[in-house]
Design a protein around this motif. Structure first.
Motif, PDB file in Angstrom:
ATOM      1  N   GLN A   1       6.353  95.606  78.772  1.00  0.00           N
ATOM      2  CA  GLN A   1       5.058  95.499  79.143  1.00  0.00           C
ATOM      3  C   GLN A   1       4.546  94.016  80.060  1.00  0.00           C
ATOM      4  O   GLN A   1       5.213  92.979  80.035  1.00  0.00           O
TER       5      GLN A   1
ATOM      6  N   GLN B   1      13.271 113.880  74.203  1.00  0.00           N
ATOM      7  CA  GLN B   1      13.186 112.573  73.216  1.00  0.00           C
ATOM      8  C   GLN B   1      12.010 112.469  73.858  1.00  0.00           C
ATOM      9  O   GLN B   1      10.929 112.841  74.213  1.00  0.00           O
ATOM     10  N   GLY B   2      11.529 111.350  72.760  1.00  0.00           N
ATOM     11  CA  GLY B   2       9.856 110.635  72.472  1.00  0.00           C
ATOM     12  C   GLY B   2      10.555 109.491  73.749  1.00  0.00           C
ATOM     13  O   GLY B   2      11.522 108.962  73.838  1.00  0.00           O
ATOM     14  N   PRO B   3       9.117 109.308  73.708  1.00  0.00           N
ATOM     15  CA  PRO B   3       8.725 107.802  75.328  1.00  0.00           C
ATOM     16  C   PRO B   3       9.804 106.922  74.590  1.00  0.00           C
ATOM     17  O   PRO B   3       9.676 106.265  72.908  1.00  0.00           O
TER      18      PRO B   3
ATOM     19  N   LEU C   1      11.731 111.484  82.293  1.00  0.00           N
ATOM     20  CA  LEU C   1       9.804 110.643  82.834  1.00  0.00           C
ATOM     21  C   LEU C   1       9.618 109.771  82.230  1.00  0.00           C
ATOM     22  O   LEU C   1       9.576 109.234  81.948  1.00  0.00           O
TER      23      LEU C   1
ATOM     24  N   GLY D   1       8.366 108.480  67.507  1.00  0.00           N
ATOM     25  CA  GLY D   1       9.698 109.248  67.173  1.00  0.00           C
ATOM     26  C   GLY D   1      10.022 110.299  67.733  1.00  0.00           C
ATOM     27  O   GLY D   1       9.295 110.510  69.118  1.00  0.00           O
TER      28      GLY D   1
ATOM     29  N   GLN E   1      -2.834 102.834  73.644  1.00  0.00           N
ATOM     30  CA  GLN E   1      -2.762 103.022  75.078  1.00  0.00           C
ATOM     31  C   GLN E   1      -2.408 104.176  76.004  1.00  0.00           C
ATOM     32  O   GLN E   1      -2.681 105.129  75.255  1.00  0.00           O
ATOM     33  N   TYR E   2      -3.446 104.001  77.215  1.00  0.00           N
ATOM     34  CA  TYR E   2      -3.474 104.836  78.033  1.00  0.00           C
ATOM     35  C   TYR E   2      -3.122 105.608  78.699  1.00  0.00           C
ATOM     36  O   TYR E   2      -2.241 104.255  79.718  1.00  0.00           O
ATOM     37  N   PHE E   3      -1.492 106.781  78.925  1.00  0.00           N
ATOM     38  CA  PHE E   3      -0.840 107.060  79.799  1.00  0.00           C
ATOM     39  C   PHE E   3      -1.418 107.737  80.955  1.00  0.00           C
ATOM     40  O   PHE E   3      -2.592 108.395  80.404  1.00  0.00           O
ATOM     41  N   GLY E   4      -0.577 107.871  81.731  1.00  0.00           N
ATOM     42  CA  GLY E   4      -0.713 108.038  83.120  1.00  0.00           C
ATOM     43  C   GLY E   4       0.592 109.629  82.656  1.00  0.00           C
ATOM     44  O   GLY E   4       1.158 109.489  81.868  1.00  0.00           O
ATOM     45  N   PRO E   5       0.186 110.234  83.977  1.00  0.00           N
ATOM     46  CA  PRO E   5       0.937 111.686  84.021  1.00  0.00           C
ATOM     47  C   PRO E   5       2.430 111.453  84.251  1.00  0.00           C
ATOM     48  O   PRO E   5       3.171 112.698  83.563  1.00  0.00           O
TER      49      PRO E   5
ATOM     50  N   PHE F   1       3.409 113.979  68.854  1.00  0.00           N
ATOM     51  CA  PHE F   1       4.559 112.783  68.865  1.00  0.00           C
ATOM     52  C   PHE F   1       3.819 111.144  68.481  1.00  0.00           C
ATOM     53  O   PHE F   1       2.529 110.867  67.961  1.00  0.00           O
TER      54      PHE F   1
ATOM     55  N   TYR G   1       7.330 103.272  80.138  1.00  0.00           N
ATOM     56  CA  TYR G   1       8.168 103.593  79.217  1.00  0.00           C
ATOM     57  C   TYR G   1       9.083 105.037  79.330  1.00  0.00           C
ATOM     58  O   TYR G   1       8.868 105.252  80.652  1.00  0.00           O
TER      59      TYR G   1
ATOM     60  N   GLN H   1      11.398 108.463  79.079  1.00  0.00           N
ATOM     61  CA  GLN H   1      10.877 109.192  78.171  1.00  0.00           C
ATOM     62  C   GLN H   1      12.217 110.704  78.667  1.00  0.00           C
ATOM     63  O   GLN H   1      11.832 111.008  80.088  1.00  0.00           O
TER      64      GLN H   1
ATOM     65  N   PHE I   1      10.323 102.517  75.237  1.00  0.00           N
ATOM     66  CA  PHE I   1       9.652 101.191  75.788  1.00  0.00           C
ATOM     67  C   PHE I   1      10.632 100.795  76.271  1.00  0.00           C
ATOM     68  O   PHE I   1      11.725 100.091  76.511  1.00  0.00           O
TER      69      PHE I   1
ATOM     70  N   LEU J   1       6.507 106.720  82.227  1.00  0.00           N
ATOM     71  CA  LEU J   1       5.440 106.338  81.748  1.00  0.00           C
ATOM     72  C   LEU J   1       4.736 105.485  82.513  1.00  0.00           C
ATOM     73  O   LEU J   1       5.869 104.476  81.235  1.00  0.00           O
TER      74      LEU J   1
END
Lengths: 114, 115
Positions: free
Chosen positions: A48, A41-43, A88, B106, A103-107, B90, A35, A37, A45, A90
Motif C-alpha cells: 500500500q 483464489q482470493g486477492p 489478475l 477469504g 477500498q474501491y477496486f479497479g477492473p 469475498f 493485490y 489474485q 495484499f 488489482l
C-alpha cells in the motif's frame, strides 16, 4: 466521477522479463493498494502506498516493487517474472482520512507469464 | 496475524429464497469486516462493512450481514435472492496497523441463484 482505472487490461510476458502495471485512483482518493489474485483464489495484499511512500507490505518478494506519484497514481513493477506470477493484479484506492473506509477496486490487469 | 475462512466453495439457492454466505474470521484486535462481490472478468465491488455499532449491517442491493463476536462470524444474507446475484463473494478483514488498512480476503464463495 471516475472510478479506479488500470492499464493495460491484459499482458503477456515471458519468464525473466520485467513488467509495469499502472493505476489511477478514484477521484479524491490518496491511498493506493495492490493485490494479486491467482486463479480460484482470493486477492492477496502486495503493498500500500500513501504520500508517495510504501506504508504496508504483504509477504511478497523484493521482485515486487511500486511507486506512487504526486498525483496519487501508482505503478507496480515485477522483475524476473516467474510462471507463478500469472494472475489478475488489482489496484484499490481509498481515502486515508476515513478510518477503515472501504477500498474501491479497479477492473484489474490480467498478466500471463509464459 | 489475521485470517478469514469461507467454508463453502459454492452456494446454490432458488430465486426468491433467502440466501446466506458464511464467513468466520480470526484477528488479534478489533475486527473490521467487509464483503465484496466479483463478477466475471471484473474487479471487486464493495457491498458492506462492519466497523462498530449495530451488529446488523445493511449494504447495497438488499444485502445485509450480521456480526457475531462470540462466534467470530460475519455471514452475508439476503431475504430474497435474484438470478442477478449470481457471482463470487469475498469476505475480508482489516485491522489498523502502522497506519495502513490492508485487507485479508477469504478464498471466496461462488453463489449460484437458479430459477
Amino acid at each position: 466521477d471516475a472510478g479506479v482505472t488500470q492499464s493495460p487490461t491484459h499482458l503477456i510476458k515471458t519468464r525473466g522479463q520485467q513488467v509495469t502495471l499502472r493505476c489511477s485512483p478514484k477521484s479524491g482518493h490518496d491511498t493506493v493498494s495492490w493485490y494479486q489474485q491467482a486463479l480460484g483464489q482470493g486477492p492477496q495484499f502486495i503493498f500500500q502506498y500513501y504520500e508517495e511512500e510504501e506504508r504496508q507490505r504483504g509477504n511478497f518478494p523484493d521482485r515486487f516493487s511500486g511507486h506512487q506519484f504526486p498525483n496519487y497514481s501508482s505503478e507496480l513493477n515485477v522483475n524476473a517474472l516467474l510462471l507463478g506470477d500469472s494472475a489478475l493484479y488489482l489496484c484499490a484506492s481509498s481515502l486515508a482520512g476515513v478510518v477503515l473506509g472501504e477500498q474501491y477496486f479497479g477492473p484489474g490487469t490480467r498478466l500471463t507469464v509464459t | 496475524a489475521q485470517s478469514v475462512a469461507q467454508p463453502e466453495d459454492q452456494v446454490n439457492v432458488a430465486e426468491g429464497n433467502p440466501l446466506t454466505v458464511k464467513c468466520t474470521y480470526s484477528v488479534s484486535g478489533n475486527p473490521y469486516l467487509f464483503w465484496y462481490v466479483q463478477y466475471p472478468n471484473r474487479g471487486l465491488q464493495f457491498l458492506l462493512k462492519y466497523i462498530t455499532g449495530d451488529n446488523l449491517v445493511k449494504g447495497s442491493y438488499g444485502f445485509e450481514a450480521e456480526f457475531n463476536k462470540s462466534q467470530t462470524s460475519f455471514h452475508l444474507k439476503k431475504p430474497s435472492a435474484l438470478v442477478s446475484d449470481s457471482a463470487l463473494y469475498f469476505c475480508a478483514v482489516s485491522v489498523r496497523e502502522g497506519g495502513g488498512n490492508k485487507l485479508t480476503f477469504g478464498t471466496g464463495t461462488q453463489l449460484k441463484v437458479e430459477l
